[in-house]
Design a protein around this motif. Structure first.
Motif, mmCIF file in Angstrom:
data_model
loop_
_atom_site.group_PDB
_atom_site.id
_atom_site.type_symbol
_atom_site.label_atom_id
_atom_site.label_comp_id
_atom_site.label_asym_id
_atom_site.label_seq_id
_atom_site.Cartn_x
_atom_site.Cartn_y
_atom_site.Cartn_z
ATOM 1 N N VAL A 1 37.089 70.618 30.056
ATOM 2 C CA VAL A 1 35.953 71.334 29.487
ATOM 3 C C VAL A 1 36.037 72.818 29.828
ATOM 4 O O VAL A 1 35.743 73.676 28.995
ATOM 5 C CB VAL A 1 34.619 70.713 29.963
ATOM 6 C CG1 VAL A 1 33.441 71.577 29.594
ATOM 7 C CG2 VAL A 1 34.460 69.316 29.386
ATOM 8 N N GLN A 2 36.480 73.130 31.022
ATOM 9 C CA GLN A 2 36.599 74.537 31.428
ATOM 10 C C GLN A 2 37.697 75.249 30.637
ATOM 11 O O GLN A 2 37.585 76.440 30.355
ATOM 12 C CB GLN A 2 36.878 74.644 32.920
ATOM 13 C CG GLN A 2 35.663 74.357 33.775
ATOM 14 C CD GLN A 2 35.974 74.432 35.265
ATOM 15 O OE1 GLN A 2 37.134 74.435 35.676
ATOM 16 N NE2 GLN A 2 34.922 74.458 36.071
ATOM 17 N N THR A 3 38.752 74.538 30.277
ATOM 18 C CA THR A 3 39.842 75.174 29.531
ATOM 19 C C THR A 3 39.473 75.411 28.071
ATOM 20 O O THR A 3 40.112 76.226 27.408
ATOM 21 C CB THR A 3 41.129 74.329 29.589
ATOM 22 O OG1 THR A 3 40.878 73.041 29.042
ATOM 23 C CG2 THR A 3 41.638 74.213 31.008
ATOM 24 N N MET B 1 37.061 62.226 36.923
ATOM 25 C CA MET B 1 35.985 63.127 36.592
ATOM 26 C C MET B 1 36.450 64.579 36.695
ATOM 27 O O MET B 1 36.022 65.421 35.923
ATOM 28 C CB MET B 1 34.809 62.852 37.533
ATOM 29 C CG MET B 1 33.547 63.453 37.063
ATOM 30 S SD MET B 1 33.101 62.686 35.517
ATOM 31 C CE MET B 1 31.425 63.032 35.437
ATOM 32 N N GLU B 2 37.294 64.838 37.652
ATOM 33 C CA GLU B 2 37.826 66.184 37.839
ATOM 34 C C GLU B 2 38.662 66.614 36.633
ATOM 35 O O GLU B 2 38.610 67.772 36.207
ATOM 36 C CB GLU B 2 38.677 66.229 39.122
ATOM 37 C CG GLU B 2 39.165 67.601 39.495
ATOM 38 C CD GLU B 2 38.037 68.506 39.951
ATOM 39 O OE1 GLU B 2 38.159 69.719 39.742
ATOM 40 O OE2 GLU B 2 37.032 68.016 40.487
ATOM 41 N N THR B 3 39.392 65.682 36.052
ATOM 42 C CA THR B 3 40.207 65.977 34.875
ATOM 43 C C THR B 3 39.332 66.379 33.701
ATOM 44 O O THR B 3 39.646 67.322 32.964
ATOM 45 C CB THR B 3 41.061 64.745 34.504
ATOM 46 O OG1 THR B 3 41.811 64.331 35.639
ATOM 47 C CG2 THR B 3 41.993 65.057 33.363
ATOM 48 N N MET B 4 38.239 65.687 33.534
ATOM 49 C CA MET B 4 37.313 65.993 32.442
ATOM 50 C C MET B 4 36.702 67.377 32.636
ATOM 51 O O MET B 4 36.581 68.144 31.685
ATOM 52 C CB MET B 4 36.217 64.926 32.368
ATOM 53 C CG MET B 4 35.246 65.169 31.266
ATOM 54 S SD MET B 4 36.063 64.992 29.691
ATOM 55 C CE MET B 4 34.865 64.054 28.842
ATOM 56 N N ARG B 5 36.333 67.697 33.852
ATOM 57 C CA ARG B 5 35.749 69.007 34.156
ATOM 58 C C ARG B 5 36.754 70.126 33.882
ATOM 59 O O ARG B 5 36.410 71.152 33.298
ATOM 60 C CB ARG B 5 35.270 69.037 35.606
ATOM 61 C CG ARG B 5 34.400 70.220 35.897
ATOM 62 C CD ARG B 5 33.777 70.112 37.263
ATOM 63 N NE ARG B 5 34.047 71.371 37.924
ATOM 64 C CZ ARG B 5 34.350 71.529 39.183
ATOM 65 N NH1 ARG B 5 34.432 70.493 39.970
ATOM 66 N NH2 ARG B 5 34.565 72.717 39.676
ATOM 67 N N ASN B 6 37.983 69.911 34.261
ATOM 68 C CA ASN B 6 39.024 70.907 34.005
ATOM 69 C C ASN B 6 39.259 71.083 32.505
ATOM 70 O O ASN B 6 39.465 72.190 32.023
ATOM 71 C CB ASN B 6 40.328 70.525 34.698
ATOM 72 C CG ASN B 6 40.244 70.693 36.199
ATOM 73 O OD1 ASN B 6 39.432 71.467 36.698
ATOM 74 N ND2 ASN B 6 41.075 69.959 36.922
#
Length: 92
Positions: free
Chosen positions: A8-10, A1-6
């Motif tokens: 989206v932020q990029t 989930m953290e990878t997906m959030r990162n």
């Protein structure tokens, strides 16, 4: 989930807005296709009508609860292809 959030932020707000717009456009397109495919094919009921005659026929169709479409210019009337004969008899 953290990878997906990162991820989206990029992307940034501009790219996210474009992705959102494309997604909404695709949903609207497929909804339009579904609506168009579920309506029966239309056939010409009357053509080359005066505006007053078209208005009278449209009023009778409304009173009879028969769905119709006006053609370009409002001088032709279309109904479902399988209802043309019955509608003409109703209006006669």
């Amino acid at each position: 989930m953290e990878t997906m959030r990162n991820f989206v932020q990029t992307l940034g707000p501009a790219r996210l807005a474009v992705i959102g717009g494309v997604t909404i456009a695709l949903i609207a397109f497929f909804a339009w296709i579904m609506v168009r495919s579920s309506t029966p094919p239309q056939s010409l009921l009357y053509a080359d009508l005066d505006m007053t005659d078209a208005a009278k026929i449209a009023a009778q169709l409304d009173a009879s609860k028969i769905p119709y479409q006006l053609g370009p210019g409002g001088n032709s009337i279309y109904v479902a292809a399988d209802q043309v004969g019955r509608t003409r008899l109703t209006l006669a």
